[in-house]
Every structure is written in C-alpha cells, then in structure tokens.
Design an enzyme around this catalytic site. Structure first.
Site, PDB file in Angstrom:
ATOM      1  N   PHE A   2       3.869  13.795  31.901  1.00 45.14           N
ATOM      2  CA  PHE A   2       3.034  14.992  31.924  1.00 45.14           C
ATOM      3  C   PHE A   2       1.815  14.741  32.817  1.00 45.14           C
ATOM      4  CE2 PHE A   2       5.295  14.612  27.952  1.00 45.14           C
ATOM      5  CZ  PHE A   2       5.886  15.854  27.806  1.00 45.14           C
ATOM      6  N   SER A  47      11.514  18.238  26.924  1.00 43.32           N
ATOM      7  CA  SER A  47      10.288  17.688  26.351  1.00 43.32           C
ATOM      8  C   SER A  47       9.122  18.644  26.582  1.00 43.32           C
ATOM      9  CB  SER A  47       9.958  16.333  26.983  1.00 43.32           C
ATOM     10  OG  SER A  47      10.947  15.372  26.667  1.00 43.32           O
ATOM     11  N   CYS A  54       4.590  14.020  23.098  1.00 46.16           N
ATOM     12  CA  CYS A  54       5.877  14.375  23.697  1.00 46.16           C
ATOM     13  C   CYS A  54       6.907  14.589  22.594  1.00 46.16           C
ATOM     14  CB  CYS A  54       6.337  13.259  24.633  1.00 46.16           C
ATOM     15  SG  CYS A  54       7.934  13.579  25.405  1.00 46.16           S
ATOM     16  N   THR A  56      10.699  16.872  21.369  1.00 47.19           N
ATOM     17  CA  THR A  56      11.953  17.413  21.885  1.00 47.19           C
ATOM     18  C   THR A  56      12.242  18.784  21.292  1.00 47.19           C
ATOM     19  OG1 THR A  56      12.855  15.192  22.153  1.00 47.19           O
ATOM     20  CG2 THR A  56      14.435  16.995  22.094  1.00 47.19           C
ATOM     21  N   ALA A  70       9.045  12.760  14.330  1.00 50.57           N
ATOM     22  CA  ALA A  70       9.441  11.507  13.690  1.00 50.57           C
ATOM     23  C   ALA A  70       8.317  10.955  12.808  1.00 50.57           C
ATOM     24  CB  ALA A  70       9.815  10.476  14.749  1.00 50.57           C
ATOM     25  N   HIS A 108       2.672   9.650  24.817  1.00 49.36           N
ATOM     26  CA  HIS A 108       2.796   8.631  23.771  1.00 49.36           C
ATOM     27  C   HIS A 108       1.394   8.315  23.254  1.00 49.36           C
ATOM     28  CE1 HIS A 108       6.615   7.222  26.100  1.00 49.36           C
ATOM     29  NE2 HIS A 108       6.792   8.366  25.481  1.00 49.36           N
ATOM     30  N   THR A 154     -12.151  13.269  32.250  1.00 50.40           N
ATOM     31  CA  THR A 154     -12.862  12.124  32.818  1.00 50.40           C
ATOM     32  C   THR A 154     -13.888  11.616  31.815  1.00 50.40           C
ATOM     33  OG1 THR A 154     -12.609  13.009  35.050  1.00 50.40           O
ATOM     34  CG2 THR A 154     -14.299  11.332  34.731  1.00 50.40           C
TER      35      THR A 154
END
Length: 229
Positions: A2, A47, A54, A56, A70, A108, A154
């Site tokens: 991404f 995704s 991320c 599904t 999960a 992640h 930033t």
C-alpha cells in the site's frame, strides 16, 4: 503493498466475533459499508487495508464488503475495539500502473499507540503518540515515514526519554482520515518504516561475522586506547 494514501473513509456495519457464514468459517469478520467507489474493480481475495491492516475480501457487493480477521491481527491492532458505526480508513492494494504518492506500507501492524496529546497549530493539529512497544522507537526518526491507521505521515518530533513521537495533520488531511476524529486516550495502529528494520538486521548480521576477527580486535584496541587517555 500500500501507499498510505487513504482512498475512502468507510463505516463498520457489523463486527462479528463468531461468523458462521460460509465465508466467515466460525471466525471473526468485519463488514464495511459506505465505501464509495473502491469496490468497482474488487475481486474475492483482494487485499484492502482497514485502518492500515491488510485484510482479505471474502464477500462484497456494490455498497459493502466483508473481511476475515485473524486472532494475531486482533492482538496486534485496534480492530478489536471497533463496533458498528465506527469509521475506518480504507485503501486498496496498490496497482502497478498508478503513481506512488506515499511510502511503502505493508499493511502489517507493529503495535498500537495511545494518543497522549493533540494541539492545534494554526489550521493544523499536532498529535503525539505513545507506542505500546517502546522498542519500536529506534525505528522512528524525525522527518522519517510512519503509517498511522494506514495514513502515511511525516514524523515531526521524537522524544526517546518520554517514549513518544509526534506528527502534524494539515487541514486537508484532517478531512480525509479518521485520526482527526479521535480523542486523547484513543488508540491507533502503527507500522514503522520497513527500511529501518532491514538496515538493523543487515548490520547485526555483519557484526556477528566480525566477532573474534582481527577487525574486531583492532576496533577494541582503538576504543581502549581512546578511553584510557
């Protein structure tokens, strides 16, 4: 992969802790609605990042989609705090033919962080965060990148003594992402820049190879000489 450029703010329609549908498989699922046009090119198994996570796509139609979550994801992120009506940042996985406007974001999550301060600065707002895992501060550097709830931002300041870091949201960004809607005490998802982790691992492996070598002995001798002056 991404970019951290949020495409749409969606709304949680349902958070199901025991989804017995065929696509749910007796697991946890999220159903997101008010998703604008991001489903126009959607396919099962695609995704989509939800608050930077991320996930599904397991079901979708023209107005909403469902994602499986999960147990590890629930432990690492703030998705377990969501309920119907909550707003979330959404971004599709980047396609090869588009311009890359943010920075490399994996989706992640490393940890969550608590908002400890929010101060207006003109029409901007400076948010200060305290990450749950303080070890991650070694990857957070002033003027570096960070993804907060999936938003590429930033870093404006880092305070290693207090264990905090800050970012600034301009007026335009405040209207496009969910962070500006959060309050002091709320939690956000944090993904640090992957490059810092890669550099650390390469250096660590290189130093391991030097252990017991002549180079290490020379370095030790130089340091000892300098310290004894």
């Amino acid at each position: 992969m991404f970019t951290g450029i949020v495409e749409q703010i969606g709304t949680v329609k349902e958070y199901n802790t025991l989804d017995t549908s065929e696509s749910g498989g007796n697991g946890v699922s999220l159903t997101i609605t008010d998703v604008g046009s991001i489903l126009e090119d959607c396919n099962l198994g695609d995704s989509i990042a939800v608050n930077g996570v991320c996930l599904t796509v397991t079901e979708f139609d023209k107005t909403e989609f469902k994602l499986g979550v999960a147990p590890e994801t629930l432990r690492r992120t703030n998705l377990g705090d969501l309920k119907a009506g909550c707003q979330v940042n959404l971004e599709r996985a980047v396609a090869g033919h588009v311009r890359f406007g943010g920075h490399f974001v994996q989706g992640h999550i490393d940890t969550t962080a608590k908002i400890v301060d929010a101060k207006p600065d003109g029409n901007a707002i400076t948010f200060t965060f305290e990450p749950g895992d303080k070890e991650l501060l070694k990857y957070i550097v002033e003027k570096g990148f960070i993804a907060i709830d999936g938003t590429s931002l930033t870093i404006t300041a880092v305070d290693d003594d207090k264990g905090t870091f800050s970012v600034m949201l301009i007026a335009f960004t405040q209207e496009k992402v969910v962070i500006a809607k959060k309050q002091v005490g709320d939690y956000v998802n944090i993904e640090v820049d992957l490059m810092g982790k890669l550099v650390e691992k390469q250096i660590s492996k290189s130093l391991e190879k030097l252990e017991g070598s002549k180079i290490e002995q020379i370095v030790d001798a130089i340091l000892t000489k300098k310290l004894n002056k």
